[in-house]
Design an enzyme around this catalytic site. Structure first.
Site, PDB file in Angstrom:
ATOM      1  N   ASP A  22      42.612  34.111  46.390  1.00 28.99           N
ATOM      2  CA  ASP A  22      41.419  33.275  46.506  1.00 28.99           C
ATOM      3  C   ASP A  22      40.382  33.668  45.451  1.00 28.99           C
ATOM      4  O   ASP A  22      40.219  34.854  45.153  1.00 28.99           O
ATOM      5  CB  ASP A  22      40.830  33.448  47.911  1.00 28.99           C
ATOM      6  CG  ASP A  22      39.894  32.319  48.292  1.00 28.99           C
ATOM      7  OD1 ASP A  22      39.753  31.354  47.515  1.00 28.99           O
ATOM      8  OD2 ASP A  22      39.289  32.406  49.376  1.00 28.99           O
ATOM      9  N   HIS A  39      42.292  28.892  37.098  1.00 32.42           N
ATOM     10  CA  HIS A  39      43.700  28.974  37.509  1.00 32.42           C
ATOM     11  C   HIS A  39      44.595  29.661  36.471  1.00 32.42           C
ATOM     12  O   HIS A  39      45.445  30.483  36.846  1.00 32.42           O
ATOM     13  CB  HIS A  39      44.211  27.585  37.872  1.00 32.42           C
ATOM     14  CG  HIS A  39      43.475  26.975  39.036  1.00 32.42           C
ATOM     15  ND1 HIS A  39      43.318  27.630  40.247  1.00 32.42           N
ATOM     16  CD2 HIS A  39      42.824  25.793  39.166  1.00 32.42           C
ATOM     17  CE1 HIS A  39      42.617  26.873  41.074  1.00 32.42           C
ATOM     18  NE2 HIS A  39      42.304  25.753  40.438  1.00 32.42           N
ATOM     19  N   ARG A  73      41.806  18.788  47.663  1.00 27.81           N
ATOM     20  CA  ARG A  73      40.941  19.139  46.534  1.00 27.81           C
ATOM     21  C   ARG A  73      40.832  17.965  45.554  1.00 27.81           C
ATOM     22  O   ARG A  73      41.622  17.015  45.627  1.00 27.81           O
ATOM     23  CB  ARG A  73      41.493  20.379  45.819  1.00 27.81           C
ATOM     24  CG  ARG A  73      41.406  21.633  46.666  1.00 27.81           C
ATOM     25  CD  ARG A  73      41.731  22.868  45.872  1.00 27.81           C
ATOM     26  NE  ARG A  73      41.521  24.077  46.664  1.00 27.81           N
ATOM     27  CZ  ARG A  73      41.534  25.309  46.178  1.00 27.81           C
ATOM     28  NH1 ARG A  73      41.755  25.498  44.879  1.00 27.81           N
ATOM     29  NH2 ARG A  73      41.328  26.342  46.956  1.00 27.81           N
ATOM     30  N   LEU A 133      62.715  43.227  43.329  1.00 27.86           N
ATOM     31  CA  LEU A 133      61.651  42.569  44.081  1.00 27.86           C
ATOM     32  C   LEU A 133      62.028  41.124  44.404  1.00 27.86           C
ATOM     33  O   LEU A 133      62.537  40.403  43.543  1.00 27.86           O
ATOM     34  CB  LEU A 133      60.359  42.587  43.259  1.00 27.86           C
ATOM     35  CG  LEU A 133      59.176  41.775  43.809  1.00 27.86           C
ATOM     36  CD1 LEU A 133      58.604  42.430  45.059  1.00 27.86           C
ATOM     37  CD2 LEU A 133      58.094  41.629  42.733  1.00 27.86           C
TER      38      LEU A 133
END
Length: 253
Positions: A22, A39, A73, A133
């Site tokens: 966020d 972004h 949005r 991962l």
């Protein structure tokens, strides 16, 4: 006082870290830039955090990239996010593959463009045999929908006669949720100062340690990840037991 990170027993590190990323828009506004400029800066933070988790041998990293509510949005911002999503995958999948990272997506893909959906499928296939991962990207994801679909599937089986109501337990419900084959998150991080779960992995976060920070996502890096983990290492995870029981278990008595 916390021990130096180099002295910490990494076997105690969280196996699964889940993050709500966020603050991209506010990061840009603080710099007098359009919201959408936050972004790409957030993508750079993703790269730093993925690299950290891979190096520290974290098993799973789940990132909340785009919620089912984010369609509300401004259309321009959503369009920019979709373009960034596609371009980032095109640039980064080979690097993830080279570094033995497995990529997975959760959420409803049907609202994305056909091209983006195909890129998601191709990326998963390319990396599916990697053993390092596991990077899970939650895109157009909402936990309420995830649980609803799981319950609907159970209801169909009851209707078909392959299940009876008494067969339904927590294990069965959990098996129908996204990432049911992965360990549940040990550590949840939310950046940007908000202290909400925001419809993210609600079932899976039942016993997760929560860590909130005012740092905006584009400013997140290895040092701030280590701070969150260091805080996690101070927590006593009782899972309903008493402290005395936990201490006896840790000593093997």
């Amino acid at each position: 006082m916390q021990p130096a990170s180099s002295a910490i027993d990494r076997s105690q590190y969280p196996k699964h870290i889940a993050i709500i990323m966020d603050g991209n828009g506010r990061w840009a506004k603080k710099r007098h830039l359009p919201r959408v400029m936050g972004h790409p800066a957030g993508v750079k933070a993703v790269k730093r955090v993925v690299e950290f988790c891979a190096q520290e041998e974290i098993q799973v990293l789940t990132l909340f990239a785009f919620s089912s509510e984010n369609w509300r949005r401004p259309k321009e911002e959503v369009a920019k996010l979709m373009d960034l999503f596609m371009s980032t995958m095109q640039k980064e999948v080979n690097r993830l593959d080279k570094n033995n990272i497995r990529l997975r997506f959760i959420g409803d893909r049907t609202e994305f463009s056909d091209k983006l959906q195909q890129k998601m499928v191709d990326s998963e296939r390319q990396t599916e045999n990697n053993t390092g991962l596991t990077l899970v990207i939650a895109a157009n994801y909402g936990s309420h929908r995830d649980m609803t679909l799981a319950v609907q599937n159970i209801a169909r089986k009851v209707q078909e006669g392959t299940l009876v109501p008494d067969d339904i337990d927590e294990t069965l419900i959990a098996s129908g949720l996204s990432i049911s084959d992965l360990p549940e998150p040990d550590l949840f991080i939310r950046t940007g100062g908000e202290q909400r779960i925001s419809n993210f992995l609600l079932w899976q976060l039942a016993y997760t340690e929560l860590y909130f920070t005012s740092k905006l996502w584009p400013d997140f890096n290895a040092a701030t990840m280590q701070e969150a983990i260091d805080d996690f290492l101070t927590r006593e995870r009782r899972f309903g037991r008493t402290s005395e029981q936990v201490q006896k278990l840790s000593k093997g008595t």
